[in-house]
Design an enzyme around this catalytic site. Structure first.
Site, PDB file in Angstrom:
ATOM      1  N   ASP A 212       0.567  -2.407   2.618  1.00 41.75           N
ATOM      2  CA  ASP A 212       1.389  -1.363   1.998  1.00 41.75           C
ATOM      3  C   ASP A 212       2.603  -1.027   2.879  1.00 41.75           C
ATOM      4  O   ASP A 212       2.468  -0.907   4.101  1.00 41.75           O
ATOM      5  CB  ASP A 212       0.511  -0.112   1.839  1.00 41.75           C
ATOM      6  CG  ASP A 212       1.194   0.980   1.040  1.00 41.75           C
ATOM      7  OD1 ASP A 212       1.366   0.800  -0.174  1.00 41.75           O
ATOM      8  OD2 ASP A 212       1.550   2.024   1.638  1.00 41.75           O
ATOM      9  N   GLU A 263      -8.877 -15.344  14.012  1.00 40.06           N
ATOM     10  CA  GLU A 263     -10.242 -15.320  14.553  1.00 40.06           C
ATOM     11  C   GLU A 263     -11.243 -15.726  13.482  1.00 40.06           C
ATOM     12  O   GLU A 263     -12.411 -15.960  13.760  1.00 40.06           O
ATOM     13  CB  GLU A 263     -10.594 -13.912  15.046  1.00 40.06           C
ATOM     14  CG  GLU A 263      -9.811 -13.483  16.275  1.00 40.06           C
ATOM     15  CD  GLU A 263      -9.972 -11.983  16.569  1.00 40.06           C
ATOM     16  OE1 GLU A 263     -10.837 -11.316  15.950  1.00 40.06           O
ATOM     17  OE2 GLU A 263      -9.207 -11.493  17.433  1.00 40.06           O
TER      18      GLU A 263
HETATM   19  C1  NOJ Z   1       3.405   1.625  -1.988  1.00 34.87           C
HETATM   20  C2  NOJ Z   1       2.279   1.844  -2.928  1.00 34.87           C
HETATM   21  O1  NOJ Z   1       2.191   0.754  -3.792  1.00 34.87           O
HETATM   22  C3  NOJ Z   1       2.566   3.141  -3.623  1.00 34.87           C
HETATM   23  O2  NOJ Z   1       1.689   3.346  -4.694  1.00 34.87           O
HETATM   24  C4  NOJ Z   1       2.504   4.246  -2.613  1.00 34.87           C
HETATM   25  O3  NOJ Z   1       2.900   5.458  -3.206  1.00 34.87           O
HETATM   26  C5  NOJ Z   1       3.401   3.986  -1.419  1.00 34.87           C
HETATM   27  N1  NOJ Z   1       3.354   2.634  -0.972  1.00 34.87           N
HETATM   28  C6  NOJ Z   1       3.011   4.839  -0.251  1.00 34.87           C
HETATM   29  O4  NOJ Z   1       1.810   4.403   0.300  1.00 34.87           O
END
Ligand code: NOJ
Ligand code: CA
Length: 557
Positions: A212, A263
């Site tokens: 993310d 790993e």
């Molecule tokens: C990207 C994620 O896909 C989204 O849903 C989220 O709000 C933001 N990152 C923050 O984590």
């Protein structure tokens, strides 16, 4: 770039290089215990659906304990399962069950920020300024005589200010909501903690991660902080040295993770979510760190042959430079579903549509679905990995959720200036009747419109022309036909995107308004059989042909 070869053959390459990965948003997939929230028991009960689709991997959006301020991307504990979603034991069972069917599992890793309920953030607040605990997050003194002003007047991506004060007067940085404090990646202890998180999941048997905000993490925060305008103006900072985003030095983190991934045998894989320009995206896969990065260009592109052709060519040029095949994405939990996007007619885009609560542009659902099916078939024929989002295999359009039932902080914290992402997160319809259309026995946490019943899995099972059957056929054929990651363009006229893959597999998409003549070949599959007439292909339709097979017009699959 005709004839580009970007990978070795399918038989020797790593599993993810030309995979189909299906995103499950757990809270909205299936509800096993009837509390209105999707859960692991629900996914286990619907395993047959995933198996029948013919996917290579599942990416699970966050299932971690969370206050759900941001749909679970506010993580309280990276090494546990939210009790409303299940248990670690259930997760192990789910992973084992998917593995038993040859389906790999990616979990969502959220390394830019935790939630404010994470034990390390609580400890950081409790321990006070200057403590090692506090240094795990990005804390600063405020400006003004008594530190009463934030260190900078920045706004977060969710609308509220990016700095929030704690009781002792210091401020912490959060690029998203105030419940999502940013980790301090300048601190080696944060690196060590995340290596533990990677190993926790690697040891549990998952196959990799979706990362993310992979373009976040490292920051350069000097004594004098820039203004919001400076942050937002391209060219204020050298490329790769923006204080907050897409810094060159974030690749050091991923190189460090690579050592952890290696790993394992086979190595863990990781795909970056990074909303950056295509040339910057290259760095995420070409720096000895992560394996793939989502290609969001088609997702942002309009339904236009020139746009598709340009994006595909660019993506290939980049894939070649990076040495990894491209990735293709049309939908996910953050954007308006592509069956709606492609059906908006009469000017304006999906943001206008959301802001007008669906009034304009007008939504032509038949057109949107026809194009979405054609687009998906086109992308599934391309070399590289395809990422699918739950519900797109049903052809689901976006739902216009009533304002008062919206959950997304984007809507509430931007004061309605943005409508948010709830409309693509509405729980799936499994049956045409029954409580929440088979999602569960106790309603759905976001409201399902009555028309959802027409998209139900049980109805589509009965209809050979359904989107569900199209996805299954396309994925089965792709599995059979996929070979070298090579593509040769075919020039079949204006408004047409056509290319050939090794072994005679060819995909033709008609973006125009008039039928186009097809080469003589065996028809393998059409996104809509109504688009096939006497050797020609109608508008908004994709067909897969076998150029090396005997000529014929019947659909084989
Ligand atoms: C990207 C994620 O896909 C989204 O849903 C989220 O709000 C933001 N990152 C923050 O984590
Ligand atoms: Ca539940």
């Amino acid at each position: 770039m005709s004839g580009t070869k970007t990978t070795e053959t399918a038989t020797t390459e790593a599993w993810w290089r030309q995979a189909v990965v299906y995103q499950v948003y757990p809270r909205s997939f299936a509800d096993g215990n009837g509390d209105g929230i999707g859960d692991l028991a629900g996914i286990l009960a619907r395993l047959d659906h995933l198996v029948a689709l013919g996917i290579d991997a599942v990416w699970l959006s966050p299932f971690y304990p969370s206050a759900l301020v941001d749909g679970g991307y506010d993580v309280d504990d990276y090494m546990d399962v939210d009790p409303r979603i299940g248990t670690l034991d259930e997760l192990d069972r789910l992973v084992a069950a998917l593995h038993a069917h040859g389906i790999r599992v990616l979990v969502d890793l959220v390394p830019n920020h935790s939630s404010d309920r994470h034990e390390k953030f609580r400890a950081a607040v409790a321990a006070g300024p200057g403590s090692p605990e506090r240094d795990l997050y990005v804390f600063r003194d405020g400006r003004g005589e008594h530190g009463e002003l934030p260190p900078a007047e920045w706004s977060s991506l969710m609308g509220d200010p990016a700095w929030t004060q704690v009781p002792d007067g210091q401020w912490y940085l959060h690029l998203f909501t105030k419940e999502q404090p940013d980790w301090n990646w300048a601190n080696p202890a944060v690196h060590a903690y995340f290596r533990d998180v990677l190993r926790f999941w690697g040891d549990r048997g998952v196959d990799g991660f979706r990362v993310d905000v992979a373009n976040g993490l490292t920051k350069r925060l000097e004594a004098d902080l820039p203004t919001q305008q400076e942050l937002d103006t391209p060219g204020t900072f050298p490329v790769g040295d923006h204080p907050l985003f897409d810094r060159d030095d974030v690749q050091d983190v991923y190189r460090e993770w690579r050592a952890v991934f290696d790993e394992y045998d086979p190595p863990l894989m990781a795909v970056a979510e990074a909303w950056v320009t295509p040339d910057r995206r290259l760095r995420y896969t070409a720096s000895g760190g992560l394996d793939q990065a989502f290609g969001f260009d088609l997702l942002r592109g309009t339904w236009d042959s020139a746009v598709f052709r340009r994006i595909i060519e660019e993506s290939y040029a980049l894939a070649e430079r990076a040495g990894v095949p491209a990735t293709w994405v049309f939908s996910n939990h953050d954007v308006v579903r592509h069956a709606t996007r492609y059906g908006l007619v009469g000017g304006g885009d999906e943001n206008d549509w959301l802001l007008s609560r669906g009034a304009h542009p007008a939504e032509d659902r038949d057109l949107g679905l026809r194009r979405a099916r054609a687009a998906t078939m086109l992308a599934l024929a391309l070399p590289g990995s395809a990422y699918l989002y739950q519900g797109e295999e049903l052809g689901l359009p976006e739902v216009m959720v009533p304002d008062e039932q919206r959950q997304d902080p984007v809507f509430w914290r931007k004061g309605g200036k943005e409508i948010g992402r709830d409309g693509c997160r509405v729980p799936l319809p499994w049956t045409k009747d029954g409580s929440s259309f088979g999602f569960g026995s106790g309603g759905a946490h976001l409201p399902q419109p009555d028309w959802f019943r027409h998209y139900a899995v049980d109805l589509q099972e009965q209809d050979p022309a359904s989107t569900l059957h199209l996805y299954r056929r396309a994925l089965a054929l792709r599995r059979r036909l996929q070979a070298d990651a090579r593509l040769d363009w075919l020039e079949l006229g204006d408004g047409v995107v056509a290319f050939r893959r090794p072994g005679g597999w060819c995909s033709v998409t008609n973006f125009g308004t008039a039928p186009v003549a097809l080469p003589r070949a065996t028809v393998l599959l059409a996104s809509d059989v109504r688009g096939l007439h006497d050797g020609s292909l109608g508008p908004d339709t994709t067909v897969w042909l076998d150029l090396d097979g005997p000529a014929g017009t019947t659909q084989e699959a």
